[in-house]
Design a protein around this motif. Structure first.
Motif, short mmCIF file in Angstrom:
data_model
loop_
_atom_site.label_atom_id
_atom_site.label_comp_id
_atom_site.label_asym_id
_atom_site.label_seq_id
_atom_site.Cartn_x
_atom_site.Cartn_y
_atom_site.Cartn_z
N MET A 1 5.42 -17.57 -12.34
CA MET A 1 5.65 -18.62 -13.28
C MET A 1 4.51 -18.77 -14.36
SD MET A 1 8.65 -19.00 -11.97
CE MET A 1 9.15 -20.32 -13.01
N THR A 2 4.79 -19.37 -15.29
CA THR A 2 3.68 -19.57 -16.38
C THR A 2 3.31 -21.15 -16.54
OG1 THR A 2 5.63 -20.09 -17.94
CG2 THR A 2 4.77 -17.82 -17.82
N GLY A 3 3.32 -21.74 -15.46
CA GLY A 3 2.76 -23.03 -15.57
C GLY A 3 3.79 -24.20 -15.78
N ARG A 4 4.98 -23.79 -16.33
CA ARG A 4 6.03 -24.91 -16.59
C ARG A 4 7.02 -24.86 -15.30
NH1 ARG A 4 10.84 -21.95 -16.01
NH2 ARG A 4 10.74 -19.81 -16.65
N PRO A 5 7.36 -26.07 -15.25
CA PRO A 5 8.39 -26.38 -13.88
C PRO A 5 9.21 -25.00 -13.73
CG PRO A 5 8.28 -28.18 -15.24
CD PRO A 5 7.54 -27.03 -16.11
N ILE A 6 9.57 -24.74 -12.55
CA ILE A 6 10.56 -23.88 -11.94
C ILE A 6 12.03 -24.61 -12.02
CG2 ILE A 6 11.60 -22.96 -10.09
CD1 ILE A 6 8.85 -22.94 -8.71
N ARG A 7 12.82 -23.90 -13.14
CA ARG A 7 13.87 -24.56 -13.32
C ARG A 7 15.04 -24.28 -12.36
NH1 ARG A 7 14.85 -25.66 -18.67
NH2 ARG A 7 16.78 -24.64 -18.67
N VAL A 8 15.61 -25.26 -11.53
CA VAL A 8 16.69 -25.07 -10.73
C VAL A 8 18.27 -25.72 -11.14
CG1 VAL A 8 16.87 -25.86 -8.15
CG2 VAL A 8 14.67 -25.56 -8.98
N LEU A 9 18.97 -24.78 -10.60
CA LEU A 9 20.39 -25.08 -10.79
C LEU A 9 21.02 -25.37 -9.15
CD1 LEU A 9 23.24 -25.33 -12.20
CD2 LEU A 9 23.32 -22.94 -11.84
N LEU A 10 21.47 -26.72 -8.99
CA LEU A 10 22.09 -26.97 -7.84
C LEU A 10 23.66 -26.51 -7.74
CD1 LEU A 10 20.41 -30.23 -7.34
CD2 LEU A 10 19.40 -27.93 -6.29
N PRO B 1 6.32 -32.37 -9.29
CA PRO B 1 6.10 -31.80 -10.90
C PRO B 1 6.38 -30.25 -11.16
CG PRO B 1 3.97 -32.01 -9.47
CD PRO B 1 5.05 -32.48 -8.75
N ASP B 2 6.35 -29.51 -10.29
CA ASP B 2 6.72 -28.00 -10.45
C ASP B 2 7.99 -27.81 -10.37
OD1 ASP B 2 6.68 -28.59 -7.72
OD2 ASP B 2 5.83 -26.40 -7.46
N LEU B 3 8.97 -28.68 -10.02
CA LEU B 3 10.41 -28.36 -10.02
C LEU B 3 11.20 -29.40 -11.00
CD1 LEU B 3 10.83 -28.19 -6.19
CD2 LEU B 3 10.43 -26.11 -7.61
N GLU B 4 12.10 -28.60 -11.55
CA GLU B 4 13.08 -29.46 -12.50
C GLU B 4 14.73 -28.90 -12.29
OE1 GLU B 4 13.64 -29.67 -17.32
OE2 GLU B 4 12.19 -28.31 -16.68
N VAL B 5 15.41 -30.07 -12.00
CA VAL B 5 16.98 -29.79 -11.94
C VAL B 5 17.45 -29.61 -13.22
CG1 VAL B 5 18.93 -30.45 -10.96
CG2 VAL B 5 16.95 -30.77 -9.75
N VAL B 6 17.80 -28.51 -13.68
CA VAL B 6 18.68 -28.51 -15.00
C VAL B 6 19.94 -28.40 -15.12
CG1 VAL B 6 16.44 -27.27 -15.95
CG2 VAL B 6 18.21 -25.98 -14.83
#
Length: 223
Positions: free
Chosen positions: A1-10, A29-34
């Motif tokens: 990863m490049t420092g941005r949050p990990i983009r997660v689809l549920l 802070p390192d996870l983002e539900v998109v």
């Protein structure tokens, strides 16, 4: 990863499951539900729309199930990886997910911290090899005719003797740290060997290396 949050689809047809995961990830802070999907078809569509890094994919969903959705996602141009939600009594479904290209498995009743850790592992390009679940599933998976007709071991070609040793240990579910300890090498060297094996054998991730080790007869199947 490049420092941005990990983009997660549920992707799960149970709103409570999706809500629970979304709430716990909101504090990371390192996870983002998109995005969220209630069906496999919706998950496939959203992958194209929001480009997640990881899809946390339920297997049993109405219409298109998680296995078919995983197959379509992995066949597409996206670099998205799939982490499958499963239960201990769904082995047959998980075999299908292995063939479809899933990079790991989490059990719905496991600790939330472990699920979050699994998402991070898969997002980093590795695969989750849980001793209590995946190792047993892969052993049975490669034993089945659908996985390898007539079960004739594949020849081991194009790899060095040390890489063969590393592949054998990967097939036994050993981590890079454990491989380093077993072979008296550094963890960095063990990681380099695994990376070269991925390239030489055309494997997408560690799960495929484990399957390859069984198919090549490097690991003895449990009786």
């Amino acid at each position: 990863m490049t420092g941005r949050p990990i983009r997660v689809l549920l992707a799960d047809d149970q709103p409570l499951v999706r809500s629970g995961l979304r709430v716990i990830m909101a504090d990371q802070p390192d996870l983002e539900v998109v995005g969220e999907a209630a069906t496999g078809a919706e998950a496939v569509r959203l992958v194209g729309d929001v480009s997640p890094d990881v899809v946390v994919m339920d297997i049993r969903m109405p219409g298109m199930d998680g296995i078919e959705a995983t197959r379509l996602i992995m066949a597409g141009p996206a670099t998205t990886r799939v982490l499958v939600l499963t239960t201990f009594d769904e082995d047959d479904h998980v075999y299908g997910a292995l063939r479809a290209g899933a990079s790991g498995f989490v059990v719905k009743d496991m600790a939330l911290d472990d699920i979050l850790a699994a998402i991070r592992v898969v997002a980093a390009g590795d695969a989750l090899i849980a001793p209590g679940v995946t190792r047993r599933l892969i052993a049975d998976f490669v034993r089945r005719p659908a996985a390898a007709p007539e079960r004739t071991p594949r020849p081991v070609v194009g790899i060095t003797e040390r890489e063969r040793e590393v592949l054998t240990l990967v097939g036994r579910g050993r981590s890079n740290t454990e491989i380093a300890e077993d072979l008296f090498i550094t963890v960095a060297t063990a990681k380099s060997h695994v990376s070269r094996l991925l390239t030489k054998l055309g494997a997408r991730d560690r799960v495929q290396l484990v399957i390859t080790a069984y198919e090549m007869g490097l690991v003895t199947l449990p009786r």
